[in-house]
Design a protein around this motif. Structure first.
Motif, PDB file in Angstrom:
ATOM      1  N   ALA A 120       5.802  -7.790 -18.668  1.00 14.02           N
ATOM      2  CA  ALA A 120       4.451  -7.276 -18.431  1.00 14.02           C
ATOM      3  C   ALA A 120       3.437  -8.058 -19.262  1.00 14.02           C
ATOM      4  CB  ALA A 120       4.391  -5.782 -18.761  1.00 14.02           C
ATOM      5  N   VAL A 121       3.721  -8.225 -20.538  1.00 12.87           N
ATOM      6  CA  VAL A 121       2.809  -8.982 -21.398  1.00 12.87           C
ATOM      7  C   VAL A 121       2.762 -10.440 -20.959  1.00 12.87           C
ATOM      8  CG1 VAL A 121       2.395  -9.790 -23.767  1.00 12.87           C
ATOM      9  CG2 VAL A 121       3.007  -7.387 -23.343  1.00 12.87           C
ATOM     10  N   PHE A 122       3.909 -11.001 -20.586  1.00 13.34           N
ATOM     11  CA  PHE A 122       3.950 -12.384 -20.088  1.00 13.34           C
ATOM     12  C   PHE A 122       2.985 -12.554 -18.920  1.00 13.34           C
ATOM     13  CE2 PHE A 122       5.311 -15.655 -17.212  1.00 13.34           C
ATOM     14  CZ  PHE A 122       5.564 -16.733 -18.041  1.00 13.34           C
ATOM     15  N   VAL A 142      -1.095  -5.766 -13.416  1.00 14.93           N
ATOM     16  CA  VAL A 142      -0.078  -5.383 -14.403  1.00 14.93           C
ATOM     17  C   VAL A 142      -0.722  -4.596 -15.542  1.00 14.93           C
ATOM     18  CG1 VAL A 142       1.568  -6.261 -16.112  1.00 14.93           C
ATOM     19  CG2 VAL A 142       1.499  -7.256 -13.822  1.00 14.93           C
ATOM     20  N   ALA A 143      -1.881  -5.046 -16.019  1.00 18.30           N
ATOM     21  CA  ALA A 143      -2.565  -4.334 -17.100  1.00 18.30           C
ATOM     22  C   ALA A 143      -2.949  -2.920 -16.656  1.00 18.30           C
ATOM     23  CB  ALA A 143      -3.797  -5.112 -17.544  1.00 18.30           C
ATOM     24  N   THR A 148      -1.018   1.770 -19.948  1.00 16.40           N
ATOM     25  CA  THR A 148      -0.755   2.990 -20.716  1.00 16.40           C
ATOM     26  C   THR A 148       0.682   3.005 -21.218  1.00 16.40           C
ATOM     27  OG1 THR A 148      -2.379   4.176 -19.394  1.00 16.40           O
ATOM     28  CG2 THR A 148      -0.821   5.509 -20.625  1.00 16.40           C
ATOM     29  N   THR A 149       1.610   2.587 -20.376  1.00 13.29           N
ATOM     30  CA  THR A 149       3.018   2.526 -20.772  1.00 13.29           C
ATOM     31  C   THR A 149       3.201   1.549 -21.923  1.00 13.29           C
ATOM     32  OG1 THR A 149       3.706   3.041 -18.528  1.00 13.29           O
ATOM     33  CG2 THR A 149       5.359   2.040 -19.952  1.00 13.29           C
ATOM     34  N   LEU A 150       2.507   0.419 -21.858  1.00 13.46           N
ATOM     35  CA  LEU A 150       2.608  -0.565 -22.944  1.00 13.46           C
ATOM     36  C   LEU A 150       2.133   0.031 -24.259  1.00 13.46           C
ATOM     37  CD1 LEU A 150       1.376  -3.810 -21.134  1.00 13.46           C
ATOM     38  CD2 LEU A 150       3.701  -3.305 -21.886  1.00 13.46           C
ATOM     39  N   LEU A 151       1.055   0.782 -24.218  1.00 10.28           N
ATOM     40  CA  LEU A 151       0.518   1.368 -25.451  1.00 10.28           C
ATOM     41  C   LEU A 151       1.368   2.529 -25.972  1.00 10.28           C
ATOM     42  CD1 LEU A 151      -3.307   1.255 -24.668  1.00 10.28           C
ATOM     43  CD2 LEU A 151      -1.987  -0.244 -26.187  1.00 10.28           C
ATOM     44  N   THR A 152       1.790   3.431 -25.089  1.00 10.04           N
ATOM     45  CA  THR A 152       2.585   4.569 -25.552  1.00 10.04           C
ATOM     46  C   THR A 152       4.011   4.155 -25.901  1.00 10.04           C
ATOM     47  OG1 THR A 152       3.172   5.189 -23.286  1.00 10.04           O
ATOM     48  CG2 THR A 152       1.252   6.273 -24.258  1.00 10.04           C
TER      49      THR A 152
END
Length: 187
Positions: A120-122, A142-143, A148-152
């Motif tokens: 996801a970050v890639f 993707v962002a 939200t999933t990336l942050l939590t």
């Protein structure tokens, strides 16, 4: 560096094979005790987990929670200019090495969520670095979809969640994007 322009349909069989392998290992783990081959930070026996961790899952829910985003992210990656095989391998290995070096000690880490976070970050970082409309749209998608999933997912107060694996997988994704995208020739 060689350009890796390809179409999703060309790489879709590899995406499906990768996902089938994860499911196959899960089924095999029901018979054999494979989960013990997960990653244990700073433990020499846990080094094997750098390679095996993305294929090992504790239960069906864990497996399903990684399969759906992996299918989406791998498919998006398959349609990019990036050498998708190299990107997946590098994100998995760099994320695993970072987790082995800096993860919480005495913890067994299993699952593909570090790879999910890394991909996801890639895709977000590579879209910003390429500065082309389609990668930027993929990056925004993707962002929006996984932000939200990336942050939590990196919140340390979640019991039983490898938040450090998520965080370091994301760091690996950013590093690999910077490494691969800056070397990809513009077309």
């Amino acid at each position: 560096m060689k350009s890796h322009i390809h179409r999703i349909r060309e790489e879709l069989p590899l995406v499906l094979l990768f996902l089938a392998t994860i499911w196959g290992v899960f089924l095999l783990d029901r018979i054999l005790p494979l989960e013990r081959l997960g990653l244990i930070p700073r433990d020499l026996g846990g080094l094997i987990g750098i390679v095996t961790m993305p294929f090992l899952h504790s239960n069906f829910t864990h497996l399903l929670n990684n399969t759906v985003p992996l299918a989406v992210l791998l498919t998006l990656l398959a349609g990019s200019r990036t050498d998708s095989r190299a990107a997946v391998a590098l994100v998995a290995v760099v994320g695993g090495v970072l987790l082995w070096l800096f993860g919480r000690g005495h913890s067994l880490h299993i699952g593909a969520s570090g790879l999910v976070f890394g991909l996801a970050v890639f895709l977000i970082v590579s879209g910003a670095l390429e500065r082309r409309i389609v990668p930027l749209l993929v990056s925004a998608f993707v962002a929006f979809t996984y932000g939200t999933t990336l942050l939590t997912g990196i919140s340390p107060w979640q019991a039983g969640v490898s938040w450090d694996g998520h965080l370091l997988g994301g760091v690996a994704g950013g590093l690999v994007a910077w490494l691969l995208v800056r070397k990809t020739p513009a077309a």
